[in-house]
Design an enzyme around this catalytic site. Sequence first.
Site, PDB file in Angstrom:
ATOM      1  N   HIS A 101       0.840  -1.194   0.000  1.00 55.62           N
ATOM      2  CA  HIS A 101       0.000   0.000   0.000  1.00 55.62           C
ATOM      3  C   HIS A 101       0.878   1.248   0.000  1.00 55.62           C
ATOM      4  CE1 HIS A 101      -3.141   2.844   1.125  1.00 55.62           C
ATOM      5  NE2 HIS A 101      -4.033   1.898   0.879  1.00 55.62           N
ATOM      6  N   LYS A 153      -0.307 -14.590 -10.187  1.00 55.58           N
ATOM      7  CA  LYS A 153      -1.710 -14.761 -10.597  1.00 55.58           C
ATOM      8  C   LYS A 153      -1.827 -15.034 -12.096  1.00 55.58           C
ATOM      9  CE  LYS A 153      -3.244 -11.794  -6.789  1.00 55.58           C
ATOM     10  NZ  LYS A 153      -4.121 -10.720  -6.331  1.00 55.58           N
ATOM     11  N   ASP A 155      -2.383 -17.734 -13.315  1.00 54.34           N
ATOM     12  CA  ASP A 155      -3.498 -18.676 -13.504  1.00 54.34           C
ATOM     13  C   ASP A 155      -4.773 -17.946 -13.892  1.00 54.34           C
ATOM     14  OD1 ASP A 155      -5.040 -18.644 -10.410  1.00 54.34           O
ATOM     15  OD2 ASP A 155      -3.043 -17.825 -10.651  1.00 54.34           O
ATOM     16  N   GLY A 455       1.760  34.848  17.911  1.00 52.82           N
ATOM     17  CA  GLY A 455       0.311  34.802  18.083  1.00 52.82           C
ATOM     18  C   GLY A 455      -0.362  34.997  16.737  1.00 52.82           C
ATOM     19  N   SER A 457      -2.653  36.533  13.652  1.00 53.22           N
ATOM     20  CA  SER A 457      -2.799  37.857  13.066  1.00 53.22           C
ATOM     21  C   SER A 457      -3.941  38.576  13.784  1.00 53.22           C
ATOM     22  CB  SER A 457      -3.115  37.733  11.572  1.00 53.22           C
ATOM     23  OG  SER A 457      -3.346  39.005  11.007  1.00 53.22           O
ATOM     24  N   GLY A 458      -3.664  39.826  14.194  1.00 51.39           N
ATOM     25  CA  GLY A 458      -4.681  40.578  14.915  1.00 51.39           C
ATOM     26  C   GLY A 458      -4.714  40.316  16.399  1.00 51.39           C
ATOM     27  N   SER A 459      -3.775  39.535  16.905  1.00 50.50           N
ATOM     28  CA  SER A 459      -3.772  39.216  18.342  1.00 50.50           C
ATOM     29  C   SER A 459      -3.328  40.397  19.189  1.00 50.50           C
ATOM     30  CB  SER A 459      -2.851  38.023  18.615  1.00 50.50           C
ATOM     31  OG  SER A 459      -1.509  38.346  18.255  1.00 50.50           O
ATOM     32  N   SER A 529       4.699  33.384  13.154  1.00 52.43           N
ATOM     33  CA  SER A 529       5.553  32.189  13.326  1.00 52.43           C
ATOM     34  C   SER A 529       4.722  30.985  13.779  1.00 52.43           C
ATOM     35  CB  SER A 529       6.694  32.456  14.299  1.00 52.43           C
ATOM     36  OG  SER A 529       6.248  33.082  15.486  1.00 52.43           O
TER      37      SER A 529
END
Length: 633
Positions: A101, A153, A155, A455, A457-459, A529
């Site tokens: 897989h 396979k 067969d 923090g 944006s806008g914090s 960040s």
Amino acid sequence: MNAPVPAERPTLRFLTCGSVDDGKSTLIGRLLFEQNGIFDDQLSALERDSRKHGTVGEDIDFALLVDGLEAERQQGITIDVAYRYFSTPRRSFIVADTPGHEQYTRNMATGASNADLAILLVDARKGLLTQTRRHAFIVSLLGIRHVILAVNKIDLMGYDEAVFTAITRDFEAFAAELGFKSITPIPLSARFGDNVSEPSRNMPWFTGGPLLQALEDVDVSDHKADKPLRFPVQWVNRPNLDFRGYAGTIASGTVARGDAVVVANSGKTTTVARVVGPSGDLERAAAGDAVTLTLSDEIDITRGDMLAHPQARPTVADQFAAQLIWMSDERLLPGRSYLMKLATRAVPVTVTAIKHRIDVNTLEETGAVKTLGLNEIGLCSLAASTPVAFDPYRENPDTGAFILIDRMTNATAAAGLVDYPLRRATNVHHHDQSVTRASRAILKHQHPAIVWFTGLSGSGKSTIANIVESRLHASGVHTTLLDGDNVRHGLNKNLGFTDADRVENVRRVGEVAKLMTEAGLVVLCSFISPFEAERAMVRSLVADGEFIEVFVDTPLEDCIARDPKGLYQRALAGEIKNFTGISQPYERPAKPDLLLETRGATPEQMADAVVSLLEERGIFGTAWWSLREGEGI
């Protein structure tokens, strides 16, 4: 006259690989059954499990013998690597049954790393698939030079010779550039045993031998002892004052008492005084032997160092090109710091560039890529924090293979194969300066530091940082302020907002901030960040206590309500991609130096908390003077 008994060959390590549901586990189960590698109680359990989980009607489902995980049995796929042992009168075998897989390609690479031969299965009904080609390329990349192309396979296709011939022709054309020494095509049916241990009566047109014969006959002689000495030091053995030895396993070559050896990184030379094995002293040891070496001279050697013969040294460099097989769900981000584990050494590295990515279907090189995703393979340039000793993987797999570890999660991110060293800037060295960072800081009556505001944006982090700088300036502290918006007008104006660009944005700012601390400044940095790894990287650039992380914790709904620049509304409308908090996650600091919860507090109050913390930690003020007096300054 009796025919001579064929000589027993050395143990063969091989793996089965290929796309999902091509019959790998069934083939191994059939081999074990036909070689009497199944005990009676195992066979009884297999019959019961076949009735419960089997996919072949009333017949025994041999795949269940190696698909041991409950999840594997329920899904009918292999997830983990299953190792089995069996033997014939001519040879012993260790087989790794690896998953097909795509999600578990990393497990397949793990199984291939110690194999001498690969059985690449192809479903006769489907022919070559993308995963077939990917596994063939990885097998080649890992240095396996012998491949058995098992067209399984057959067969189900009426034992048709034309089907087998077409698949063989397609694979040989694809593999022409992969450098295999031998490709042995065999048509077989793992379910019914055709051409597994005995020739099949259903395919009289096939004149080659069965699979087992090919495994018994292949010559994969190990020539590691003929290569130059490579002895990675695993452990410094100092049981008492009279004994100092260096323990490890010889990766290649031989070593004998009296041999001259060199410490690859330092270049210090000495001679071997003793070679101590598990049962006592030896005159000589060779590749694969676990020994302890004592040396004639007292020289500085630690875990991770490599001993070699002076006339045949490994390469020592801090920059090199390598093939990376990316194994993480998290994409590769150039500029992010990962931990590289090569032989017995672990050092921080960054990927500085992706030269090209490999298209596993065509083997073509795709340039101008910025990242690698799960199961992708590319040639990358890497830079280590310190020079490391290595050989190109094609010359010595044991000293040219490495893994990359995510430093935040400790998960394996990639397998790497060193290609060649990068001889960059070999004439550039650190230049000693008469005026040091300490003397610059003392002149300013402060301790240099990076105060990192993070923090959403806008914090409010830029507002708080600006007030903090004003307060510090009024107190006579020499500062500078780096703001996320401002640096994108100059230093970082060529960067966008993809994950890779955000990583590079923080890396550059971190290096600039470090240079400013060399000038003795207190550097205030206000950046979203979003990634913990990059904030940790900046912290690692400076000494302990000189990076102060301030998390401005403002709930997202408050940031959206403020939206001072109108960015959230545009992001919610789909006009801005990769916007933190909306279409890109923000990784909250786990243990910030200062947590500022903005609800219920004014920017001025939060700025006061930052200034107080800086003063408490001796960055400036009375605490700084106390520290200086304690040092006699």
